[in-house]
Design a protein around this motif. Sequence first.
Motif, PDB file in Angstrom:
ATOM      1  N   GLU A  71       3.942 -10.841  -3.040  1.00 17.13           N
ATOM      2  CA  GLU A  71       5.338 -10.693  -2.584  1.00 17.13           C
ATOM      3  C   GLU A  71       5.399 -10.379  -1.092  1.00 17.13           C
ATOM      4  OE1 GLU A  71       7.456  -9.073  -6.729  1.00 17.13           O
ATOM      5  OE2 GLU A  71       6.544  -7.672  -5.315  1.00 17.13           O
ATOM      6  N   ALA A  72       4.530  -9.470  -0.652  1.00 22.08           N
ATOM      7  CA  ALA A  72       4.509  -9.109   0.771  1.00 22.08           C
ATOM      8  C   ALA A  72       4.158 -10.331   1.617  1.00 22.08           C
ATOM      9  CB  ALA A  72       3.511  -7.982   1.006  1.00 22.08           C
ATOM     10  N   SER A  73       3.178 -11.093   1.121  1.00 22.25           N
ATOM     11  CA  SER A  73       2.729 -12.278   1.838  1.00 22.25           C
ATOM     12  C   SER A  73       3.859 -13.308   1.937  1.00 22.25           C
ATOM     13  CB  SER A  73       1.523 -12.840   1.079  1.00 22.25           C
ATOM     14  OG  SER A  73       0.906 -13.826   1.821  1.00 22.25           O
ATOM     15  N   GLU A  74       4.586 -13.473   0.857  1.00 20.69           N
ATOM     16  CA  GLU A  74       5.731 -14.395   0.842  1.00 20.69           C
ATOM     17  C   GLU A  74       6.769 -13.981   1.882  1.00 20.69           C
ATOM     18  OE1 GLU A  74       6.813 -17.228  -0.587  1.00 20.69           O
ATOM     19  OE2 GLU A  74       4.745 -17.450  -1.279  1.00 20.69           O
ATOM     20  N   TYR A  82       0.832  -1.211   0.000  1.00 13.70           N
ATOM     21  CA  TYR A  82       0.000   0.000   0.000  1.00 13.70           C
ATOM     22  C   TYR A  82       0.870   1.266   0.000  1.00 13.70           C
ATOM     23  CZ  TYR A  82      -3.798  -3.155   1.445  1.00 13.70           C
ATOM     24  OH  TYR A  82      -4.708  -4.174   1.534  1.00 13.70           O
ATOM     25  N   CYS A  83       2.161   1.114   0.366  1.00 15.13           N
ATOM     26  CA  CYS A  83       3.035   2.290   0.467  1.00 15.13           C
ATOM     27  C   CYS A  83       4.030   2.369  -0.678  1.00 15.13           C
ATOM     28  CB  CYS A  83       3.829   2.266   1.779  1.00 15.13           C
ATOM     29  SG  CYS A  83       2.798   2.070   3.233  1.00 15.13           S
ATOM     30  N   ILE A  84       4.473   1.219  -1.166  1.00 14.12           N
ATOM     31  CA  ILE A  84       5.546   1.184  -2.161  1.00 14.12           C
ATOM     32  C   ILE A  84       4.989   0.617  -3.473  1.00 14.12           C
ATOM     33  CG2 ILE A  84       7.892   0.322  -2.638  1.00 14.12           C
ATOM     34  CD1 ILE A  84       7.960   1.856  -0.049  1.00 14.12           C
ATOM     35  N   ILE A 106      -0.908  -5.195  11.321  1.00 14.14           N
ATOM     36  CA  ILE A 106      -1.143  -4.870   9.907  1.00 14.14           C
ATOM     37  C   ILE A 106      -1.034  -6.139   9.057  1.00 14.14           C
ATOM     38  CG2 ILE A 106      -0.213  -3.583   7.919  1.00 14.14           C
ATOM     39  CD1 ILE A 106      -1.613  -1.807   9.970  1.00 14.14           C
ATOM     40  N   ALA A 107      -0.047  -6.969   9.372  1.00  9.93           N
ATOM     41  CA  ALA A 107       0.116  -8.231   8.627  1.00  9.93           C
ATOM     42  C   ALA A 107      -1.112  -9.128   8.805  1.00  9.93           C
ATOM     43  CB  ALA A 107       1.380  -8.952   9.093  1.00  9.93           C
ATOM     44  N   LEU A 108      -1.702  -9.088  10.008  1.00  9.63           N
ATOM     45  CA  LEU A 108      -2.916  -9.882  10.253  1.00  9.63           C
ATOM     46  C   LEU A 108      -4.109  -9.264   9.523  1.00  9.63           C
ATOM     47  CD1 LEU A 108      -2.435 -10.639  14.061  1.00  9.63           C
ATOM     48  CD2 LEU A 108      -2.089 -12.215  12.149  1.00  9.63           C
ATOM     49  N   ARG A 109      -4.216  -7.950   9.625  1.00  7.35           N
ATOM     50  CA  ARG A 109      -5.325  -7.236   8.950  1.00  7.35           C
ATOM     51  C   ARG A 109      -5.326  -7.536   7.440  1.00  7.35           C
ATOM     52  NH1 ARG A 109      -4.460  -0.975   7.848  1.00  7.35           N
ATOM     53  NH2 ARG A 109      -3.166  -1.959   6.249  1.00  7.35           N
ATOM     54  N   ASP A 110      -4.109  -7.515   6.860  1.00  4.39           N
ATOM     55  CA  ASP A 110      -4.004  -7.673   5.405  1.00  4.39           C
ATOM     56  C   ASP A 110      -3.856  -9.130   4.979  1.00  4.39           C
ATOM     57  OD1 ASP A 110      -4.208  -4.954   5.363  1.00  4.39           O
ATOM     58  OD2 ASP A 110      -2.061  -4.585   5.126  1.00  4.39           O
ATOM     59  N   LYS A 111      -4.019 -10.024   5.953  1.00  7.51           N
ATOM     60  CA  LYS A 111      -3.980 -11.468   5.680  1.00  7.51           C
ATOM     61  C   LYS A 111      -2.651 -11.934   5.108  1.00  7.51           C
ATOM     62  CE  LYS A 111      -9.010 -12.071   5.314  1.00  7.51           C
ATOM     63  NZ  LYS A 111      -9.327 -10.777   5.911  1.00  7.51           N
ATOM     64  N   PHE A 112      -1.559 -11.247   5.480  1.00  9.49           N
ATOM     65  CA  PHE A 112      -0.227 -11.695   5.090  1.00  9.49           C
ATOM     66  C   PHE A 112       0.245 -12.821   6.020  1.00  9.49           C
ATOM     67  CE2 PHE A 112       0.680  -7.123   3.508  1.00  9.49           C
ATOM     68  CZ  PHE A 112       0.001  -7.392   2.338  1.00  9.49           C
ATOM     69  N   MET A 113      -0.435 -12.941   7.160  1.00  4.68           N
ATOM     70  CA  MET A 113      -0.189 -14.051   8.085  1.00  4.68           C
ATOM     71  C   MET A 113      -1.543 -14.639   8.465  1.00  4.68           C
ATOM     72  SD  MET A 113       2.602 -12.663  10.792  1.00  4.68           S
ATOM     73  CE  MET A 113       4.205 -12.086  10.287  1.00  4.68           C
ATOM     74  N   GLU A 114      -1.565 -15.923   8.683  1.00  2.95           N
ATOM     75  CA  GLU A 114      -2.816 -16.590   9.053  1.00  2.95           C
ATOM     76  C   GLU A 114      -3.134 -16.230  10.517  1.00  2.95           C
ATOM     77  OE1 GLU A 114      -5.903 -18.701   9.987  1.00  2.95           O
ATOM     78  OE2 GLU A 114      -4.098 -19.671  10.832  1.00  2.95           O
TER      79      GLU A 114
END
Lengths: 171, 171
Positions: free
Chosen positions: A74-77, A65-67, A106-114
């Motif tokens: 990629e972020a999720s990986e 969302y920033c870059i 933020i990682a949880l909100r954006d579902k980058f981590m379960e």
Amino acid sequence: MLIVNTGEGKGKTTAAIGQIIRALGQGFSVCLIQLFKGESFYGEQKILTKLDNLDFFSFAKEHPYCIENVTLQEASEKCKDAFNKLSELSNEPKKYDLVVLEEFNIALRDKFMEKNATIDLIKKLSEKSNVIVTGRGAPQELIAIADLVTEMKEIKHPYNKGVKAQRGIEF
Amino acid sequence: MLIVNTGEGKGKTTAAIGQIIRALGQGFSVCLIQLFKGESFYGEQKILTKLDNLDFFSFAKEHPYCIENVTLQEASEKCKDAFNKLSELSNEPKKYDLVVLEEFNIALRDKFMEKNATIDLIKKLSEKSNVIVTGRGAPQELIAIADLVTEMKEIKHPYNKGVKAQRGIEF
């Protein structure tokens, strides 16, 4: 003890940094795992990396969302490395008195981590170490198991008047 | 820029400490004026006093509500030194990029400093330096002139369950 700094206001990260300084001053061993923060950008990174008894890990340095040109995939990986580090700390014998999980909300909100798996690891880790989780939008499941939750509430912010982020204050 | 950290929740002081670390990392010169905090008690004091580019002053180390045998009159007398330091910084040419006035809201609340005179000095200082004022119960007159105000709001606190203050977390 499990501490959560959340809310829309300023102070979630700086309060965690201040807590690290306080803990180091009391002889604690500290681990900081940072997400979504570019290297050598935030002033605190330059000081923290010089301090003894602090291990500093930074993963997923760019948030989509920033870059530009960073995909959600990629972020999720890259967040997987942070999850694996958390898993290692949670499952191995106690190594740190304080572990700071910066922007994990933020990682949880954006579902980058379960969510459930991450919160289970945080709970397990907080049974042996003090843990601080920062980021806006902390999930209710995390708040439910936390001992201390603070909402940084914005009463007044210069961004709302069009003022740009300032070096030394916002980064 | 004038920043105020207030509210009943945790994180007012630690956010200011984190802000100091951030500012130092960006090469800022910083001054911390602390009230009502015993020496070598808070972990952050042990780290901060070792850092370059930071001048650290501590006045009125004992607050009468916390320490027995300290009178309101004594606290008030000792706060005069902090007021004089603030006056010096406000009236002399710029010396610091960031000045942190820790627990000054409490000194104003308890009338250990004259409100209008102190707020005038803070306003003057904030025209040349970034200023952070911390402490619960920030006066409305200070909030009115501030650029950025955050309320640290307690959502959950272990004290309410009878847990005692913990070393490395609360001090």
